[in-house]
Design a protein around this motif. Structure first.
Motif, short mmCIF file in Angstrom:
data_model
loop_
_atom_site.label_atom_id
_atom_site.label_comp_id
_atom_site.label_asym_id
_atom_site.label_seq_id
_atom_site.Cartn_x
_atom_site.Cartn_y
_atom_site.Cartn_z
N GLU A 172 5.47 -1.99 -6.07
CA GLU A 172 4.89 -0.91 -6.30
C GLU A 172 3.44 -0.98 -6.96
O GLU A 172 3.29 -1.68 -8.13
N PRO A 173 2.46 -0.45 -6.28
CA PRO A 173 1.05 -0.83 -6.85
C PRO A 173 0.98 0.26 -8.04
O PRO A 173 1.83 1.36 -8.07
N VAL A 174 -0.07 0.25 -8.73
CA VAL A 174 0.05 1.17 -9.90
C VAL A 174 -1.05 2.36 -9.29
O VAL A 174 -2.20 1.87 -8.55
N ILE A 204 -3.96 4.05 -2.24
CA ILE A 204 -3.41 2.79 -3.08
C ILE A 204 -2.29 2.52 -2.55
O ILE A 204 -1.94 1.18 -2.35
N LYS A 205 -1.18 3.45 -2.19
CA LYS A 205 -0.10 2.84 -1.68
C LYS A 205 -0.03 2.30 -0.13
O LYS A 205 0.55 1.27 -0.19
N SER A 262 0.72 18.18 0.27
CA SER A 262 1.20 16.65 0.78
C SER A 262 0.01 15.91 1.31
O SER A 262 -0.57 16.56 2.11
N THR A 263 -0.40 14.79 0.85
CA THR A 263 -1.62 14.15 1.36
C THR A 263 -1.12 12.82 1.69
O THR A 263 -0.38 12.03 1.04
N ILE A 264 -1.16 12.75 2.78
CA ILE A 264 -0.92 11.27 3.79
C ILE A 264 -1.86 10.46 3.99
O ILE A 264 -2.83 10.85 4.62
N ALA A 265 -1.94 9.23 3.71
CA ALA A 265 -2.71 8.16 4.03
C ALA A 265 -2.15 7.24 5.12
O ALA A 265 -1.15 6.83 4.97
N LEU A 266 -2.97 7.03 6.14
CA LEU A 266 -2.79 6.00 7.21
C LEU A 266 -3.42 4.96 7.09
O LEU A 266 -4.78 5.06 7.00
N VAL A 267 -3.08 3.69 7.04
CA VAL A 267 -3.93 2.45 6.83
C VAL A 267 -3.41 1.45 7.98
O VAL A 267 -2.17 1.29 7.78
#
Length: 197
Positions: free
Chosen positions: A36-38, A50-51, A118-123
């Motif tokens: 798990e990242p900080v 970050i995640k 809900s904020t969703i990031a796609l990387v």
């Protein structure tokens, strides 16, 4: 095609799997088993990125990460990004809920407006990054109700229900929640981006 969801929370994995199945049945959402990242961001978007970055780097897969919480108007938008830790560092959902109810004990219904965010990031492994947001407006009940959902669901009354027949998300079926929730709204914004994978 597999996409990793950057969470160790099995509730979120199950919820995402059900949401994704309705719009992209060819995508398989898999849980994340890496470190798990900080999460030291001060916004939902910063923490989601970050995640997602950490999960994409660890697995080599496209990664989704959701950072979400409840935002209460009379508290200036808090708990917000601190929703999971509102009552301390243990991520105790029951304690978080009880503390929030206690803080709003004397606040009348017209001033109990809140929304789930809900904020969703796609990387992607190639470094492309996208962020989408879904908001679910409503207000907070005076006491918990229902055995469904998790987190703050048992005290959140979504907008748009008939007067006198209002229910908390804790009273919703899983299908009702998945069709209306902040994550479903954010995911609807994400679908065109997933089509590019």
């Amino acid at each position: 095609m597999k996409v990793v969801l950057a969470t160790h929370n099995p509730h979120k994995v199950a919820e995402f799997q059900q949401i994704v199945a309705q719009v992209r049945p060819d995508l398989e959402i898999v849980g994340y088993d890496g470190p798990e990242p900080v999460e030291d961001g001060v916004t939902f978007a910063e923490n989601a990125l970050i995640k997602a970055r950490a999960a994409a780097a660890h697995t080599g897969l496209a990664a989704l990460a959701d950072d979400s919480g409840i935002c209460v108007d009379v508290l200036g938008g808090s708990p917000g990004v601190f929703s999971a830790y509102w009552a301390g560092q243990r991520k105790d959902a029951a304690a978080n809920l009880e503390l929030l109810l206690d803080q709003l004990r004397d606040i009348a219904d017209p001033h109990r407006a809140a929304h789930f965010n809900s904020t969703i990031a796609l990387v992607t492994p190639g470094g492309a990054e996208h962020v989408v947001v879904g908001k679910w407006p409503g207000r907070l009940a005076h006491q918990a109700s229902g055995g469904g959902g998790f987190g703050y669901d048992p005290i959140f009354i979504p907008e748009g229900q008939s007067a006198g027949q209002e229910r908390t998300v804790g009273d919703f079926t899983a299908e009702e929640k998945q069709s209306q929730s902040h994550r479903a709204r954010a995911f609807a914004e994400l679908v065109p981006l997933l089509a590019t994978l």
